[in-house]
Scaffold this motif. Structure first.
Motif, mmCIF file in Angstrom:
data_model
loop_
_atom_site.group_PDB
_atom_site.id
_atom_site.type_symbol
_atom_site.label_atom_id
_atom_site.label_comp_id
_atom_site.label_asym_id
_atom_site.label_seq_id
_atom_site.Cartn_x
_atom_site.Cartn_y
_atom_site.Cartn_z
ATOM 1 N N ASN A 11 0.874 -1.176 0.000
ATOM 2 C CA ASN A 11 0.000 0.000 0.000
ATOM 3 C C ASN A 11 0.912 1.226 0.000
ATOM 4 O O ASN A 11 1.540 1.520 1.006
ATOM 5 C CB ASN A 11 -0.875 -0.057 1.269
ATOM 6 N N LYS A 13 0.130 4.334 -0.260
ATOM 7 C CA LYS A 13 -0.474 5.516 0.375
ATOM 8 C C LYS A 13 -0.233 6.766 -0.493
ATOM 9 O O LYS A 13 -0.205 6.661 -1.706
ATOM 10 C CB LYS A 13 0.067 5.677 1.801
ATOM 11 N N HIS A 97 -9.462 1.013 4.913
ATOM 12 C CA HIS A 97 -8.172 1.115 5.619
ATOM 13 C C HIS A 97 -8.364 2.018 6.841
ATOM 14 O O HIS A 97 -9.146 2.969 6.802
ATOM 15 C CB HIS A 97 -7.118 1.693 4.665
ATOM 16 N N GLU A 169 -5.272 -5.306 10.652
ATOM 17 C CA GLU A 169 -4.252 -4.282 10.862
ATOM 18 C C GLU A 169 -4.528 -3.558 12.181
ATOM 19 O O GLU A 169 -5.321 -2.614 12.206
ATOM 20 C CB GLU A 169 -4.275 -3.270 9.722
ATOM 21 N N ALA A 173 -0.242 -0.547 15.394
ATOM 22 C CA ALA A 173 0.968 -1.098 14.765
ATOM 23 C C ALA A 173 1.236 -0.468 13.399
ATOM 24 O O ALA A 173 2.264 -0.735 12.787
ATOM 25 C CB ALA A 173 0.833 -2.611 14.621
ATOM 26 N N ILE A 174 0.305 0.387 12.917
ATOM 27 C CA ILE A 174 0.471 0.935 11.565
ATOM 28 C C ILE A 174 1.400 2.145 11.588
ATOM 29 O O ILE A 174 1.126 3.136 12.264
ATOM 30 C CB ILE A 174 -0.893 1.322 10.959
ATOM 31 N N GLY A 175 2.501 2.029 10.873
ATOM 32 C CA GLY A 175 3.445 3.143 10.746
ATOM 33 C C GLY A 175 4.139 3.520 12.042
ATOM 34 O O GLY A 175 4.740 4.585 12.143
ATOM 35 N N GLY A 214 0.810 -3.871 9.558
ATOM 36 C CA GLY A 214 1.236 -3.040 10.688
ATOM 37 C C GLY A 214 2.717 -3.249 10.929
ATOM 38 O O GLY A 214 3.114 -4.219 11.560
ATOM 39 N N SER A 215 3.536 -2.332 10.355
ATOM 40 C CA SER A 215 4.995 -2.373 10.536
ATOM 41 C C SER A 215 5.619 -3.712 10.130
ATOM 42 O O SER A 215 6.523 -4.202 10.806
ATOM 43 C CB SER A 215 5.371 -1.989 11.967
ATOM 44 N N LEU A 234 -0.119 -6.951 4.362
ATOM 45 C CA LEU A 234 -0.409 -5.669 3.726
ATOM 46 C C LEU A 234 0.648 -4.720 4.284
ATOM 47 O O LEU A 234 0.684 -4.461 5.489
ATOM 48 C CB LEU A 234 -1.831 -5.201 4.058
ATOM 49 N N VAL A 235 1.523 -4.259 3.394
ATOM 50 C CA VAL A 235 2.725 -3.556 3.827
ATOM 51 C C VAL A 235 2.656 -2.095 3.394
ATOM 52 O O VAL A 235 2.404 -1.815 2.218
ATOM 53 C CB VAL A 235 3.979 -4.220 3.195
ATOM 54 N N GLY A 236 2.876 -1.177 4.331
ATOM 55 C CA GLY A 236 2.896 0.245 4.000
ATOM 56 C C GLY A 236 4.333 0.704 3.770
ATOM 57 O O GLY A 236 4.917 0.479 2.706
ATOM 58 N N GLY A 237 4.926 1.302 4.798
ATOM 59 C CA GLY A 237 6.267 1.905 4.702
ATOM 60 C C GLY A 237 7.297 1.060 3.960
ATOM 61 O O GLY A 237 7.966 1.553 3.042
HETATM 62 P P1 PGA Z 1 2.906 0.143 7.722
HETATM 63 O O1 PGA Z 1 1.437 0.338 7.098
HETATM 64 O O2 PGA Z 1 3.481 -1.108 7.103
HETATM 65 O O3 PGA Z 1 3.659 1.389 7.317
HETATM 66 O O4 PGA Z 1 2.739 0.022 9.187
HETATM 67 C C1 PGA Z 1 0.574 -0.757 6.931
HETATM 68 C C2 PGA Z 1 -0.714 -0.290 6.316
HETATM 69 O O5 PGA Z 1 -1.155 0.830 6.581
HETATM 70 O O6 PGA Z 1 -1.339 -1.031 5.538
#
Ligand code: PGA
Length: 253
Positions: A11, A13, A97, A169, A173-175, A214-215, A234-237
């Motif tokens: 993701n 973002k 999300h 998520e 734990a997100i970001g 989440g991270s 599901l991976v953000g950063g």
């Molecule tokens: P993150 O985000 O990996 O940066 O914690 C996950 C997400 O928001 O899907």
């Protein structure tokens, strides 16, 4: 033996211009050319979807969108429809999300409508659920997940949900760099699978992929993927960097 085909989804973002997204997608496709047993999806910003879809054409990497409106079309300034996403090359759509819920007023009710539109349009929905830190501390994790699943999936049949993917998520734990431990994540995933069995049937519960988000980083993915009810991430950063994301995609367990 894994029960379900793993999916690693990125993701992106509100990061990367069209050109930056194209460059990263090219690099990613090269880095993971030897991956065959894991499905991969990336969800860039709307403006990057069409150019990135050109890059992904001959590759196994699928394209997804980060959000969508539930109506087919209309006077909804700033919104985007399922058919627009499909014509830009999308196969997946992320729904509900936590950042959409937190900053843009999305609710289980809007998740429910968007899910119906995704099903009708043949987009694979990834519905995000998860508790906040306060809710976890107040021991409300299970009741929050129960409510999000019950209301979000309300009125659909097991048959219509057969492509649905759920992303657990935890908001805390997100970001934040704080990942749920593999045991905490497994416990929540098992609970969610149990809910699907209770509300629908065991066939759907056994086939449904539940991603953790989440991270997620290259150094924690292996332990997460070793858990029986974690079917991907599901991976953000860490999905914004081709090297790091490819390491996550090549997890070992
Ligand atoms: P993150 O985000 O990996 O940066 O914690 C996950 C997400 O928001 O899907």
């Amino acid at each position: 033996m894994r029960k379900r085909i793993p999916l690693i989804a990125g993701n992106w973002k509100m990061y990367k211009t069209g050109q930056e997204a194209v460059d990263m997608a090219r690099r990613l496709v090269q880095l993971i050319s030897d991956v065959t047993e894991t499905e991969v999806m990336i969800a860039p910003a709307f403006t990057a979807l069409a150019p990135v879809s050109e890059v992904l054409k001959e590759s196994p990497v699928a394209l997804g969108a980060q959000n969508m409106h539930w109506e087919k079309e209309g006077a909804y300034t700033g919104e985007i429809s399922a058919s627009m996403l499909i014509s830009a090359g999308c196969k997946y759509v992320i729904i509900g999300h936590s950042e959409r819920r937190q900053y843009f007023g999305e609710t289980d009710g809007t998740v429910n409508k968007k899910l119906g539109t995704a099903i009708q349009s043949d987009l694979i929905p990834i519905v995000c659920i998860g508790e906040t830190e306060e809710q976890r501390e107040a021991k409300q994790t299970y009741s929050v997940l129960d409510k999000q699943v019950t209301k979000g999936l309300n009125k659909y049949t097991a048959e219509s949900l057969k492509k649905l993917i759920i992303a657990y998520e935890p908001v805390w734990a997100i970001g934040t760099g704080k990942t749920a431990t593999p045991e905490q994540a497994q416990e929540a995933h098992q609970f969610i699978r149990g809910l699907i069995e209770k509300r629908f049937d065991d066939k759907l519960a056994n086939s449904m992929r539940i991603l953790y988000g989440g991270s997620v980083k290259p150094d924690n993915i292996n332990r997460l993927m070793a858990m029986p009810d974690i079917d991907g991430a599901l991976v953000g950063g860490a999905s914004l960097d081709a090297e790091a994301f490819s390491k996550i995609i090549k997890f070992e367990s």
